[in-house]
Design a protein around this motif. Structure first.
Motif, mmCIF file in Angstrom:
data_model
loop_
_atom_site.group_PDB
_atom_site.id
_atom_site.type_symbol
_atom_site.label_atom_id
_atom_site.label_comp_id
_atom_site.label_asym_id
_atom_site.label_seq_id
_atom_site.Cartn_x
_atom_site.Cartn_y
_atom_site.Cartn_z
ATOM 1 N N UNK A 38 -154.976 -15.454 -52.134
ATOM 2 C CA UNK A 38 -153.657 -15.188 -52.707
ATOM 3 C C UNK A 38 -153.486 -13.675 -52.799
ATOM 4 N N UNK A 39 -152.431 -13.160 -52.226
ATOM 5 C CA UNK A 39 -152.159 -11.723 -52.294
ATOM 6 C C UNK A 39 -151.648 -11.368 -53.675
ATOM 7 N N UNK A 40 -152.313 -10.412 -54.316
ATOM 8 C CA UNK A 40 -151.914 -9.969 -55.649
ATOM 9 C C UNK A 40 -150.749 -8.981 -55.529
ATOM 10 N N UNK A 41 -149.554 -9.529 -55.397
ATOM 11 C CA UNK A 41 -148.361 -8.713 -55.192
ATOM 12 C C UNK A 41 -147.381 -8.993 -56.325
ATOM 13 N N UNK A 42 -147.159 -7.986 -57.177
ATOM 14 C CA UNK A 42 -146.279 -8.145 -58.321
ATOM 15 C C UNK A 42 -144.836 -8.384 -57.959
ATOM 16 N N UNK A 43 -144.481 -8.178 -56.697
ATOM 17 C CA UNK A 43 -143.094 -8.395 -56.269
ATOM 18 C C UNK A 43 -142.820 -9.846 -55.906
ATOM 19 N N UNK A 44 -143.836 -10.671 -55.917
ATOM 20 C CA UNK A 44 -143.664 -12.083 -55.576
ATOM 21 C C UNK A 44 -143.132 -12.863 -56.782
ATOM 22 N N UNK A 45 -142.414 -13.936 -56.504
ATOM 23 C CA UNK A 45 -141.890 -14.791 -57.572
ATOM 24 C C UNK A 45 -143.041 -15.389 -58.372
ATOM 25 N N UNK A 46 -142.898 -15.382 -59.698
ATOM 26 C CA UNK A 46 -143.941 -15.916 -60.570
ATOM 27 C C UNK A 46 -143.421 -16.998 -61.499
ATOM 28 N N UNK A 47 -142.165 -16.895 -61.894
ATOM 29 C CA UNK A 47 -141.670 -17.715 -62.991
ATOM 30 C C UNK A 47 -140.214 -18.100 -62.760
ATOM 31 N N UNK A 48 -139.851 -19.290 -63.222
ATOM 32 C CA UNK A 48 -138.451 -19.709 -63.292
ATOM 33 C C UNK A 48 -138.200 -20.209 -64.707
ATOM 34 N N UNK A 49 -137.195 -19.640 -65.354
ATOM 35 C CA UNK A 49 -136.732 -20.177 -66.629
ATOM 36 C C UNK A 49 -135.297 -20.651 -66.439
ATOM 37 N N UNK A 50 -134.726 -21.258 -67.472
ATOM 38 C CA UNK A 50 -133.430 -21.902 -67.314
ATOM 39 C C UNK A 50 -132.473 -21.444 -68.399
ATOM 40 N N UNK A 51 -131.248 -21.179 -67.986
ATOM 41 C CA UNK A 51 -130.239 -20.659 -68.889
ATOM 42 C C UNK A 51 -128.961 -21.470 -68.740
ATOM 43 N N UNK A 52 -128.093 -21.360 -69.730
ATOM 44 C CA UNK A 52 -126.755 -21.936 -69.669
ATOM 45 C C UNK A 52 -125.764 -20.805 -69.877
ATOM 46 N N UNK A 53 -124.889 -20.609 -68.923
ATOM 47 C CA UNK A 53 -123.842 -19.599 -69.013
ATOM 48 C C UNK A 53 -122.491 -20.297 -68.951
ATOM 49 N N UNK A 54 -121.431 -19.506 -69.035
ATOM 50 C CA UNK A 54 -120.087 -20.085 -68.955
ATOM 51 C C UNK A 54 -119.874 -20.816 -67.639
ATOM 52 N N UNK A 55 -120.653 -20.455 -66.622
ATOM 53 C CA UNK A 55 -120.550 -21.123 -65.322
ATOM 54 C C UNK A 55 -121.461 -22.334 -65.209
ATOM 55 N N UNK A 56 -122.202 -22.648 -66.286
ATOM 56 C CA UNK A 56 -123.047 -23.833 -66.280
ATOM 57 C C UNK A 56 -124.528 -23.518 -66.238
ATOM 58 N N UNK A 57 -125.309 -24.532 -65.944
ATOM 59 C CA UNK A 57 -126.778 -24.480 -65.923
ATOM 60 C C UNK A 57 -127.238 -23.660 -64.720
ATOM 61 N N UNK A 58 -128.198 -22.749 -64.957
ATOM 62 C CA UNK A 58 -128.715 -21.987 -63.820
ATOM 63 C C UNK A 58 -130.195 -21.690 -63.989
ATOM 64 N N UNK A 59 -130.889 -21.681 -62.851
ATOM 65 C CA UNK A 59 -132.304 -21.317 -62.818
ATOM 66 C C UNK A 59 -132.412 -19.812 -62.618
ATOM 67 N N UNK A 60 -133.347 -19.186 -63.345
ATOM 68 C CA UNK A 60 -133.499 -17.733 -63.314
ATOM 69 C C UNK A 60 -134.923 -17.388 -62.863
ATOM 70 N N UNK A 61 -135.117 -17.047 -61.588
ATOM 71 C CA UNK A 61 -136.464 -16.685 -61.114
ATOM 72 C C UNK A 61 -136.792 -15.236 -61.447
ATOM 73 N N UNK A 62 -138.077 -14.973 -61.672
ATOM 74 C CA UNK A 62 -138.530 -13.608 -61.941
ATOM 75 C C UNK A 62 -139.870 -13.364 -61.245
ATOM 76 N N UNK A 63 -140.095 -12.102 -60.904
ATOM 77 C CA UNK A 63 -141.356 -11.687 -60.305
ATOM 78 C C UNK A 63 -142.366 -11.333 -61.391
ATOM 79 N N UNK A 64 -143.596 -11.094 -60.972
ATOM 80 C CA UNK A 64 -144.617 -10.600 -61.909
ATOM 81 C C UNK A 64 -144.157 -9.290 -62.540
ATOM 82 N N UNK A 65 -143.574 -8.398 -61.747
ATOM 83 C CA UNK A 65 -143.147 -7.099 -62.271
ATOM 84 C C UNK A 65 -142.031 -7.254 -63.295
ATOM 85 N N UNK A 66 -141.115 -8.202 -63.086
ATOM 86 C CA UNK A 66 -140.091 -8.481 -64.099
ATOM 87 C C UNK A 66 -140.735 -8.894 -65.415
#
Length: 500
Positions: free
Chosen positions: A175-203
């Motif tokens: 596994x390449x230890x690259x902080x720019x790769x996607x690590x996590x998805x959390x979930x939010x609700x905005x006025x436009x509805x349900x959305x998935x929010x991906x983030x990298x290690x660096x985020x």
């Protein structure tokens, strides 16, 4: 396993601490874990945690989960949560955080939205059979290929991760230890509805640094987290702050106030992370005699519009830091002033700590032409919230594309120039850490027949609370349960005692 280091990752941070102090205590379970999950509490050193992480990582690889696939995690605030996140990342997977109160409807939507290949849960959490919930949700999510869990009496077809921990498998993959790769998805609700929010290690590291530096968390801290980790803020304020400090992380599954105080005292915790309204209650205690080791309190505000009117922090023994949370968009922190009042939040770039000139930029705040607060910075996942282009006849210019509009109404104080957050996003109901569209509440109420009502009432501690009315509340609860809805909606229809 061959690893090519490119930039920092969460597993890389853990391995650095492991190399320095393998025999130091790393992770401590809640004292009341037996009640929560039916399993015994654990206290792991970094070496023991590393063995567990490797065993779980091997299980995920042997289960046939490809690198960069998504694995959903719905677990309580226990050692297993932190081990599973780190194990998934070590196996090259992407973690999707599934809040504990989610039931089949929300689980199914999140798993389908992310194309998750696996889900991890516990047999029971606070008396609720989460293993069955996961199995039922997996049956409706066609991408799911592997369902696994911790605890006893798991249903047929669910793999036991407790057996994986004792199996001793050494399967690995590069596994390449690259902080720019996607690590996590959390979930939010905005006025436009349900959305998935991906983030990298660096985020994630940027979010953890914002809390770590503003909260003046010491190196080698004895950290206590009493905040649910199933969100960006919950994970960064616990797992990331722990990895950045290189100390130990004690966990408390919210909430048992007496148990929390005992755990802080018995484990000599010097730093507490907790929901701010609960943390401010410590000012009512005789802190020097009851919690003599506590030096830092980090209060997380799910309702940032309430910070300005909150109670003073009057204890000299411990520093108090307000952390403003804006759903899954981002956060920023501000340590309280000497008189115990919240610090002024000025527009523009801010460092961490705020009161130290020349520090690196942690983020930036902006007032949009709509009179709302926007955030920018290394932790903000701009692409996940990219707004639709304004209509051609719009008179308002769109906010800069590198900002995310939080939807929180805000204004500038005329005398100080500080930002005043005045109200939460319009059309969104926040009950603790759970957000709903107000229109969705009405849609669900309609399913209960004529005369049914589900509404949100203001609440000082949680922002809102739900209240419901139906011709038969008991049948209404049964119907909502059968629909697989969040218990916050179900319990809104509880029978209330009538005054005599």
């Amino acid at each position: 396993m061959i690893q090519t280091t490119v930039s920092p990752t969460l597993d890389g941070l853990f391995r650095r601490i492991l190399a320095r102090q393998p025999d130091a205590l790393a992770l401590l379970d809640p004292l009341n874990k037996q009640r929560i999950t039916g399993t015994a509490s654990k206290r792991l050193t970094f070496a023991q945690a590393d063995q567990a992480i490797s065993a779980l990582s091997a299980h995920f690889i042997e289960a046939g989960l490809p690198a960069n696939s998504v694995i959903g995690i719905q677990l309580p605030n226990t050692v297993e949560f932190m081990l599973t996140v780190l194990a998934a990342l070590r196996a090259g997977l992407i973690v999707a955080l599934l809040p504990q109160l989610w039931r089949q409807a929300e689980l199914t939507m999140a798993l389908n939205r992310t194309g998750a290949r696996a889900i991890v849960t516990a047999g029971k959490i606070d008396g609720v059979n989460h293993a069955d919930l996961a199995m039922n949700a997996a049956a409706e999510a066609f991408s799911i290929r592997h369902v696994c869990g911790f605890g006893d009496d798991l249903p047929e077809g669910m793999a036991s991760l407790d057996l994986a921990l004792t199996g001793g498998s050494t399967t690995t993959r590069a596994v390449t230890q690259d902080g720019r790769r996607a690590a996590l998805i959390s979930f939010d609700v905005t006025a436009d509805g349900f959305r998935a929010v991906p983030r990298t290690h660096l985020n994630l590291i940027a979010g953890g640094l914002a809390v770590f530096l503003e909260g003046r968390v010491p190196q080698g801290a004895n950290l206590m987290s009493a905040f649910a980790p199933s969100s960006f803020a919950g994970l960064t304020s616990s797992l990331l702050v722990w990895l950045l400090s290189g100390g130990r992380l004690a966990l408390h599954h919210p909430f048992d106030e007496d148990g929390l105080e005992r755990q802080i005292r018995d484990d000599s915790c010097d730093t507490l992370v907790a929901p701010a309204p609960m943390a401010l209650r410590l000012a009512e205690m005789d802190l020097p005699s009851q919690l003599p080791t506590l030096r830092n309190v980090i209060g997380l505000w799910r309702t940032p519009e309430q910070v300005a009117s909150s109670a003073l922090w009057t204890l000299d023994q411990a520093r108090f830091t307000d952390v403003y949370l804006f759903g899954e968009v981002g956060l920023f922190g501000a340590s309280r002033t000497g008189d115990g009042t919240p610090a002024r939040i000025m527009p523009g770039p801010h460092g961490a700590p705020r009161d130290v000139p020349g520090t690196s930029i942690a983020g930036e705040t902006l007032l949009t032409p709509r009179g709302t607060l926007a955030l920018r910075g290394p932790m903000v996942a701009v692409a996940a919230y990219a707004p639709a282009p304004p209509p051609s006849d719009s008179l308002l210019p769109p906010p800069p594309r590198d900002y995310v509009d939080t939807g929180y109404a805000a204004r500038l104080d005329r005398s100080t120039g500080a930002i005043c957050i005045t109200s939460p996003p319009s059309g969104i109901v926040a009950v603790g850490g759970y957000r709903f569209l107000s229109q969705d509440l009405q849609e669900w109420a309609k399913r209960l027949g004529q005369g049914a009502l589900l509404t949100a009432l203001p609440d000082r501690l949680s922002g809102y609370r739900l209240a419901g009315r139906a011709q038969d509340n008991a049948r209404g609860r049964e119907a909502l349960n059968e629909l697989g809805l969040n218990p916050l909606m179900v319990e809104a229809f509880r029978d209330r005692a009538t005054p005599t």
